[in-house]
Write an enzyme that holds these catalytic residues in place. Structure first.
Site, mmCIF file in Angstrom:
data_model
loop_
_atom_site.group_PDB
_atom_site.id
_atom_site.type_symbol
_atom_site.label_atom_id
_atom_site.label_comp_id
_atom_site.label_asym_id
_atom_site.label_seq_id
_atom_site.Cartn_x
_atom_site.Cartn_y
_atom_site.Cartn_z
ATOM 1 N N HIS A 306 0.849 -1.185 0.000
ATOM 2 C CA HIS A 306 0.000 0.000 0.000
ATOM 3 C C HIS A 306 0.882 1.231 0.000
ATOM 4 O O HIS A 306 1.932 1.237 0.636
ATOM 5 C CB HIS A 306 -0.918 0.014 1.233
ATOM 6 C CG HIS A 306 -2.068 0.955 1.078
ATOM 7 N ND1 HIS A 306 -1.956 2.288 1.357
ATOM 8 C CD2 HIS A 306 -3.320 0.747 0.619
ATOM 9 C CE1 HIS A 306 -3.119 2.864 1.086
ATOM 10 N NE2 HIS A 306 -3.963 1.956 0.636
ATOM 11 N N ASP A 364 -8.031 -5.103 -0.108
ATOM 12 C CA ASP A 364 -8.531 -5.796 -1.293
ATOM 13 C C ASP A 364 -8.279 -7.287 -1.252
ATOM 14 O O ASP A 364 -8.964 -8.067 -1.906
ATOM 15 C CB ASP A 364 -7.876 -5.215 -2.553
ATOM 16 C CG ASP A 364 -8.383 -3.828 -2.827
ATOM 17 O OD1 ASP A 364 -9.561 -3.589 -2.554
ATOM 18 O OD2 ASP A 364 -7.594 -2.991 -3.298
#
Ligand code: ACO
Length: 429
Positions: A306, A364
């Site tokens: 991320h 996700d």
């Protein structure tokens, strides 16, 4: 407020750069006057060190793994609140009273249907179109259907547009799905809560009664909540940039949806599940881990890493709990894709490369697993993300439009192309 300054010494001159202090997070150097005073730009591809706006909506501390909406930690909101209350909080800045919540719920609920003519608009798409392609088009087209709420300078119209978008996005996402599988559209049912209504529009058919499972509706609502906002990410910055020109809110949200579609952003949950299926069996995981580490191979482990969270993604922690609950409830824990996911998570978390680069499973990784277990095809993962994020986009857009300092977004560049040269006639080249 600037209470200190940084000094920049450049070409024999001294420049004072005000240091702005946020409520939380790193200080910010104010370089607004730098170009005018010193004739230099700053260089920051990907905007990794640039604050593009002031905002009171969402705070993230990537090192500590914290995410707050209007100051409230995401873990508390996921456990105690619900998506519509979170929508109210993001839009108006405070948790609602009971009366405010009832009023807000009623306003959203009364806007869930789309104009009947929009059905024809859907029918213009190829039936095998990706639901995200359909959503980009249909949400953009809302400005043609609802032009009584496109004047960005009218506060009331901005408010109506916000409510319309929050209310209609689940309907549009469900319609895009139904269209892609050749089933009839299902109208919203206003006696259902927001998440149950979405599940009903996706999974019910006229030929059979469909009962929404309340536990699945809660999991769905939690997915919406966890995705509701994430400060100045790529799609939100896209919405703000589009809106900075005065474009109408429906066009801006369509731009956000287009940006979200990319596999490095909202498309990662689809890409992640496709990757898990491609891996197929647990014994092939080492091969894929090796590919991910190989510098000459562009492959990345989808659902890992991320831009901001470098320790863990707090949304992933909540989502993992939800995934365990949903899988238990549906009795699908032995599904081969899910087995690969669990083993991959374990191996990657123990691998030196991933530890050293601080690559953890992101939201996700787990959301794809839950959505698959609920019966959604991978093509619906990103549309669900888009409908959840719509409130964040619209809250950020409203904040920007209401900010007297708002000006059109216009980044600069470091030009590295040819120097001036004269045109040469075709025959002389
Ligand atoms: N698999 C393998 N290696 C990775 C991964 C990954 N998923 N992610 C990053 N790396 C490596 C990079 O190659 C880089 O290596 P280097 O230092 O040797 O050059 C290092 O880790 C740092 O990564 P960056 O790409 O610089 O990190 P950045 O902040 O730019 O990217 C991103 C973040 C785009 C999310 C990236 O990690 C990625 O592509 N992940 C997979 C896609 C994904 O899951 N996206 C969802 C994001 S969450 C969301 O949108 C809701």
């Amino acid at each position: 407020m600037a209470d200190k300054t940084a000094k920049l010494h450049l070409n024999g001159q001294n420049y004072d750069l005000p240091i702005l202090s946020p409520t939380k997070g790193p200080n910010v150097l104010d370089i607004r006057k730098l170009y005018g005073q010193a004739d230099v730009f700053t260089y920051d591809p990907g905007f990794t060190s640039t604050a593009s706006c002031d905002s009171t909506i969402t705070f993230i501390d990537g090192d500590k793994g914290e995410l707050w909406y209007r100051g409230y930690p995401i873990e508390q909101l996921a456990a105690k609140s619900c998506y519509l209350e979170v929508c109210y909080l993001l839009l108006y800045g405070e948790l609602p009273t009971e009366a405010q919540m009832d009023d807000f719920r009623a306003r959203v609920t009364r806007h869930t249907m789309v104009h009947e003519q929009m059905h024809n608009f859907f029918r213009g798409f190829r039936r095998d179109a990706h639901p995200m392609a359909t959503m980009v088009g249909v949400v953009g087209a809302m400005s043609a259907f609802y032009h009584d709420s496109t004047d960005v300078n009218d506060e009331w119209q901005r408010e109506v547009a916000a409510i319309r978008l929050i209310a209609k996005l689940p309907t549009i996402a469900a319609m895009a799905y139904k269209y892609s599988i050749g089933q009839p559209f299902v109208y919203p049912q206003n006696d259902l809560d927001y998440a149950s209504n979405f599940l009903n529009m996706c999974f019910s058919v006229p030929a059979e009664k469909y009962e929404v499972n309340p536990a699945l509706a809660r999991a769905m609502d939690r997915i919406f909540t966890l995705h509701a906002d994430h400060e100045q990410n790529a799609s939100t910055s896209t919405v703000r940039l589009a809106g900075s020109s005065g474009a109408n809110p429906f066009a801006c949200i369509a731009a956000g949806i287009a940006c979200l579609w990319g596999p490095a952003h909202g498309g990662a949950n689809q890409a992640c599940l496709e990757m898990l299926r491609e891996i197929g069996t647990v014994d092939r995981i080492p091969e894929y881990i090796a590919k991910a580490k190989d510098k000459s191979d562009p492959f990345k482990l989808m659902g890992f890493g991320h831009r901001v969270y470098k320790n863990f993604d707090p949304r992933a922690t909540v989502m993992k709990e939800s995934a365990d609950e949903v899988l238990d409830l549906l009795g699908v824990g032995d599904n081969p894709t899910l087995q690969v996911a669990k083993e991959l998570e374990k191996i990657a978390l123990e691998d030196e490369y991933f530890i050293e680069k601080k690559l953890y499973p992101n939201v996700d990784f787990y959301s794809g697993i839950i959505l698959e277990a609920m019966g959604f095809p991978t093509s619906m993962f990103t549309p669900i993300f888009a409908l959840s994020r719509t409130v964040g986009w619209i809250a950020q857009w409203k904040e920007m439009i209401g900010d007297p300092q708002n000006k059109i977004g216009r980044p600069r560049q470091l030009y590295v192309g040819s120097d001036r040269r004269d045109y040469v006639d075709l025959k002389a080249r």
